[in-house]
Design a protein around this motif. Structure first.
Motif, PDB file in Angstrom:
ATOM      1  N   ALA A  32       1.123  -1.251   0.387  1.00  0.00           N
ATOM      2  CA  ALA A  32      -0.065   0.261   0.385  1.00  0.00           C
ATOM      3  C   ALA A  32       0.338   1.355  -0.019  1.00  0.00           C
ATOM      4  N   LEU A  33       1.652   1.237   0.833  1.00  0.00           N
ATOM      5  CA  LEU A  33       3.276   2.247   0.518  1.00  0.00           C
ATOM      6  C   LEU A  33       3.116   2.732  -0.755  1.00  0.00           C
ATOM      7  N   LYS A  34       3.577   2.051  -1.646  1.00  0.00           N
ATOM      8  CA  LYS A  34       4.832   1.522  -3.259  1.00  0.00           C
ATOM      9  C   LYS A  34       3.135   1.926  -3.529  1.00  0.00           C
ATOM     10  N   ILE A  35       2.196   1.753  -3.479  1.00  0.00           N
ATOM     11  CA  ILE A  35       1.132   2.063  -4.726  1.00  0.00           C
ATOM     12  C   ILE A  35       1.268   3.708  -3.886  1.00  0.00           C
ATOM     13  N   SER A  36       0.844   4.379  -2.444  1.00  0.00           N
ATOM     14  CA  SER A  36       0.712   5.987  -2.673  1.00  0.00           C
ATOM     15  C   SER A  36       2.334   6.170  -3.233  1.00  0.00           C
ATOM     16  N   ARG A  66       4.082   6.039  -5.624  1.00  0.00           N
ATOM     17  CA  ARG A  66       3.599   6.292  -6.940  1.00  0.00           C
ATOM     18  C   ARG A  66       3.281   7.171  -7.445  1.00  0.00           C
ATOM     19  N   GLN A  67       1.692   7.315  -6.856  1.00  0.00           N
ATOM     20  CA  GLN A  67       0.797   7.831  -6.934  1.00  0.00           C
ATOM     21  C   GLN A  67       1.268   9.842  -6.831  1.00  0.00           C
ATOM     22  N   LEU A  68       1.919   9.736  -6.016  1.00  0.00           N
ATOM     23  CA  LEU A  68       2.453  11.100  -5.204  1.00  0.00           C
ATOM     24  C   LEU A  68       3.387  11.584  -5.818  1.00  0.00           C
ATOM     25  N   ARG A  69       4.627  10.531  -6.579  1.00  0.00           N
ATOM     26  CA  ARG A  69       6.167  10.612  -7.452  1.00  0.00           C
ATOM     27  C   ARG A  69       7.519  10.886  -6.655  1.00  0.00           C
ATOM     28  N   TRP A  70       7.350  10.451  -5.662  1.00  0.00           N
ATOM     29  CA  TRP A  70       7.674  10.434  -4.631  1.00  0.00           C
ATOM     30  C   TRP A  70       8.813   9.629  -4.690  1.00  0.00           C
ATOM     31  N   ARG A  71      10.450   9.450  -3.564  1.00  0.00           N
ATOM     32  CA  ARG A  71      11.426   8.818  -4.130  1.00  0.00           C
ATOM     33  C   ARG A  71      11.381   7.880  -3.197  1.00  0.00           C
ATOM     34  N   GLU A  72      11.421   6.486  -2.810  1.00  0.00           N
ATOM     35  CA  GLU A  72      11.739   5.586  -1.727  1.00  0.00           C
ATOM     36  C   GLU A  72      12.510   4.593  -2.044  1.00  0.00           C
ATOM     37  N   PHE A  73      13.183   4.498  -0.921  1.00  0.00           N
ATOM     38  CA  PHE A  73      14.593   3.774  -0.283  1.00  0.00           C
ATOM     39  C   PHE A  73      13.932   2.448   0.078  1.00  0.00           C
ATOM     40  N   PRO A  74      14.066   1.521  -0.636  1.00  0.00           N
ATOM     41  CA  PRO A  74      13.723  -0.143   0.335  1.00  0.00           C
ATOM     42  C   PRO A  74      14.683  -0.366   0.989  1.00  0.00           C
ATOM     43  N   VAL A 108     -11.432  -4.059  -1.619  1.00  0.00           N
ATOM     44  CA  VAL A 108     -11.816  -3.146  -0.371  1.00  0.00           C
ATOM     45  C   VAL A 108     -10.716  -2.704   0.791  1.00  0.00           C
ATOM     46  N   ASP A 109     -10.162  -3.644   1.012  1.00  0.00           N
ATOM     47  CA  ASP A 109      -9.063  -3.123   1.144  1.00  0.00           C
ATOM     48  C   ASP A 109      -8.323  -1.959   0.893  1.00  0.00           C
ATOM     49  N   GLU A 110      -7.849  -2.695  -0.598  1.00  0.00           N
ATOM     50  CA  GLU A 110      -6.853  -1.232  -1.210  1.00  0.00           C
ATOM     51  C   GLU A 110      -7.779  -0.227  -1.276  1.00  0.00           C
ATOM     52  N   GLU A 111      -9.104   0.103  -1.407  1.00  0.00           N
ATOM     53  CA  GLU A 111      -9.896   1.126  -2.041  1.00  0.00           C
ATOM     54  C   GLU A 111      -9.699   2.528  -0.595  1.00  0.00           C
ATOM     55  N   VAL A 112      -9.513   1.661   0.740  1.00  0.00           N
ATOM     56  CA  VAL A 112      -9.507   2.371   2.248  1.00  0.00           C
ATOM     57  C   VAL A 112      -8.280   2.197   2.502  1.00  0.00           C
ATOM     58  N   LYS A 113      -7.289   0.873   2.545  1.00  0.00           N
ATOM     59  CA  LYS A 113      -5.754   1.611   3.185  1.00  0.00           C
ATOM     60  C   LYS A 113      -5.070   2.649   2.583  1.00  0.00           C
ATOM     61  N   VAL A 114      -5.149   2.309   1.280  1.00  0.00           N
ATOM     62  CA  VAL A 114      -4.240   3.221   0.139  1.00  0.00           C
ATOM     63  C   VAL A 114      -5.099   4.798   0.229  1.00  0.00           C
ATOM     64  N   ALA A 115      -6.048   4.789   0.201  1.00  0.00           N
ATOM     65  CA  ALA A 115      -5.740   6.395   1.030  1.00  0.00           C
ATOM     66  C   ALA A 115      -5.925   7.206   1.399  1.00  0.00           C
ATOM     67  N   VAL A 116      -5.769   6.421   2.886  1.00  0.00           N
ATOM     68  CA  VAL A 116      -5.398   6.454   3.433  1.00  0.00           C
ATOM     69  C   VAL A 116      -3.984   6.729   4.349  1.00  0.00           C
TER      70      VAL A 116
END
Length: 677
Positions: free
Chosen positions: A107-111, A113-121, A433-441
């Motif tokens: 869910a964090l990775k999807i978020s 990508r939507q924000l176009r922020w840079r991730e350091f896994p 259902v989980d993706e709709e709620v949790k990714v948005a949060v």
């Protein structure tokens, strides 16, 4: 308390960009893409947006593909010389360390990508803007940025600690905190539990209660069981080594499709000081998998009937995985609100009650959280700021009264579930259902804590003026409103320079209305280009709505223990400790002038020893000796009852707080005068 909801907004299943029925009326959104051109965050090189991309995003056509837009906006904004629109535009990006994200990773990775922020896994040698941890705040080598966990939160929401914190508030404000079931702590209150139940049964022979026993450190339904009598508690299960909370079971819950369910609501604690709370407009409803019947000796053991835990019911043969938010064993909360609204229920009042429950619970938790916070991140030393997503588990009674079941410091953010393909063979399947709620949060939490947004706000300049110079400021605003942008920008610059010479300009965190007017005066094609570059241009409105400090006036009178905690922290002495020593307690008594002929310093020492010894005997962690905050609160209540005998407890405590704060303020002023001398 006045209502904190809004009228019902229709019953279509809410998507991320929509308000669910009866969702709280909260402040209008602040601009999400920053001021002056919506400059997005970080260190990314992005190509300028093409006309085709712009049309697909709904930004409007800018002319035939491959040609620069007509009019004054042919060059890339902010560039000099002859570079055309096709040149790359360098922009900074927010950096996020996700090396410890664990179950929320997808869910964090999807978020991100939507924000176009840079991730350091795998982490980063240089500091990141945000550190996303999966379990708790456990890094001692983070000296800047933001961490998505508060120190001590995991300990604070354990069942025993939460019960004690709410009980303290129930002692002060019993009617305000009636949303939490009556609770007893085992093993220390076992005798009290047995005695009180016997007395209540004697006074009302028709009362046939059911109780639920919850292990203190349990999760996902582990170790929970129901009993009808105190004698049924399983003492053989080593209560001494695994303490628990026993609560009165709610026998008349609201049912949907004859099934019991609870609500998982996501709450963002954005800041402790000042207190800032956001609530998600949508949540999850988790259903039992067997039709509900009131508890009897025959059905007490049927966990699929009585316990709503997803981790338990998923193993039931009746569990239904559904892609529809309105059906299945896990649904959106908004779908339940729609159903209730169609039956004529007052959904506005329900939302108001839920908001009140959340704010009051956070108020009960914050005093001890502040003690943990100053211990891990002492004032004056480098360290990160914190925020945290909490999971509130709420049960609706038949009369729609919300009851708090528990608070989760680490609510699951998984957006997939395990599906058994064959015996012993499982596969992870996406859960819409989980993706709709949790990714948005997660995504909107990141938008709210965006460090680049704060930097942009910090650089905005607003003119502070005195009445004598009001006509100068009026001229500046009039200049901003004029549509001849370049001419009046020059005039504005000259006027601002004049005000800087007067020494009347200061940098503020909030953006002035005058700046917004100047934004409106930009050429249309420039605004469109900037909107196309904004990382939030295509995102839905925030799913998280502020409830505090928005409703602070309605709840600030409850924050008495917060003020007691401030006194406790003041006298801790050594930075990094969470317990008050005998010298610190004596200093508190002396500085607040609480000792007298009827209450000598010898009595002070006895009070300290008695209360501290009892609380330390109940503590699981014996690493640090001294008086904990809860023991100090008990001692403070004792002192308040001694000094102000004829008042109710909350007035006694408030009066003693005022008394102490008055004497400490006088002492501080005296020291300041002596220091100047």
């Amino acid at each position: 308390m006045e209502s904190v909801g809004v009228p019902l907004q229709g019953c279509a299943p809410a998507r991320e960009a929509e308000e669910p029925p009866g969702s709280p009326a909260l402040p209008a959104e602040e601009p999400q893409s920053g001021q002056y051109a919506g400059e997005p965050p970080g260190e990314e090189v992005l190509p300028a947006v093409t006309n085709r991309e712009r049309s697909l995003r709904g930004a409007g056509s800018q002319g035939p593909p491959g040609r620069p837009a007509r009019g004054k906006g042919r060059r890339a904004p902010g560039r000099r010389g002859g570079e055309d629109v096709g040149r790359a535009v360098r922009r900074p990006r927010v950096t996020v360390d996700s090396s410890k994200a664990k179950t929320s990773l997808e869910a964090l990775k999807i978020s991100l990508r939507q924000l176009r922020w840079r991730e350091f896994p795998f982490g980063r040698r240089l500091p990141c803007d945000i550190y996303w941890h999966g379990v708790s705040f456990h890094d001692n080598d983070i000296f800047s940025g933001q961490v998505n966990k508060f120190p001590g939160m995991t300990e604070m929401v354990r069942k025993i600690t939460l019960s004690r914190a709410v009980r303290t508030m129930q002692d002060l404000f019993p009617l305000e905190y009636d949303f939490y079931p009556r609770s007893w702590i085992l093993p220390e209150e076992l005798h009290l539990f047995v005695t009180e139940v016997r007395m209540m049964k004697d006074s009302d022979p028709s009362w046939k209660p059911t109780f639920i026993v919850k292990p203190d450190g349990g999760c996902q339904g582990d170790g929970i069981y129901l009993i009808k009598d105190p004698s049924d508690i399983k003492l053989t299960g080593s209560i001494q080594s695994r303490p628990a909370v026993v609560q009165e079971y709610i026998c008349k819950p609201l049912l949907v499709d004859k099934l019991k369910f609870d609500i998982r609501l996501y709450v963002l604690l954005k800041s402790l000081e000042p207190l800032e709370i956001y609530i998600a407009k949508d949540g999850l409803s988790r259903f039992c998998t067997e039709p509900y019947q009131e508890p009897t000796l025959k059905n007490l053991h049927q966990v699929f009937m009585h316990l709503t835990n997803y981790s338990l019911n998923i193993h039931s043969g009746n569990f239904i995985h559904s892609d529809n938010v309105n059906t299945g064993s896990k649904r959106t909360f908004s779908s339940i609100l729609c159903r209730l609204s169609s039956r004529g229920a007052d959904v506005k009042k329900l939302w108001s009650d839920i908001i009140s429950l959340v704010i009051k619970t956070i108020i009960a938790l914050t005093p001890e959280l502040k003690v943990y916070y100053q211990s891990d991140i002492p004032a004056g030393k480098p360290g990160p700021t914190c925020f945290q997503i909490l999971g509130f588990d709420i049960l609706l009674m038949k009369n729609l009264k919300p009851m708090l079941l528990e608070v989760n410091a680490n609510p699951s953010m998984r957006i997939e579930h395990e599906q058994e393909l064959s015996p012993g063979v499982f596969e992870n399947v996406p859960s819409p259902v989980d993706e709709e709620v949790k990714v948005a949060v997660i995504r909107d939490t990141l938008r709210l804590v965006d460090p680049q947004k704060k930097k942009r706000k910090d650089t905005q300049v607003i003119v502070l003026f005195f009445p004598a110079h009001f006509h100068f400021f009026s001229a500046i605003v009039a200049g901003m409103k004029d549509k001849q942008h370049k001419h009046h920008s020059l005039k504005l610059s000259l006027k601002l320079k004049f005000y800087f010479r007067l020494g009347l300009c200061q940098t503020l965190e909030h953006v002035s209305e005058a700046n917004e007017e100047l934004l409106d005066a930009r050429p249309a094609n420039q605004a469109e280009r900037e909107a196309g570059r904004s990382p939030e241009a295509g995102l839905p409105s925030l799913c998280l709505k502020q409830v505090f400090p928005k409703y602070a006036k309605q709840f600030n009178y409850l924050r008495l223990v917060d003020r007691v905690a401030a006194l406790f922290i003041r006298f801790l002495g050594v930075k990094g400790t969470t317990k008050l020593g005998p010298t610190g307690f004596r200093t508190f008594i002396r500085n607040c002038k609480l000792s007298n002929s009827n209450f000598s310093m010898a009595s002070v020492d006895i009070l300290y020893i008695d209360i501290t010894r009892r609380w330390n005997s109940m503590a699981i962690d014996h690493k640090e000796s001294g008086m904990c905050l809860q023991a100090f609160v008990e001692a403070f209540f004792c002192l308040a009852q001694k000094k102000f005998k004829s008042l109710p407890l909350h007035e006694q405590v408030a009066s003693l707080i005022d008394f102490c704060e008055y004497h400490l303020a006088a002492l501080d002023e005296k020291r300041l005068v002596c220091g100047r001398g």
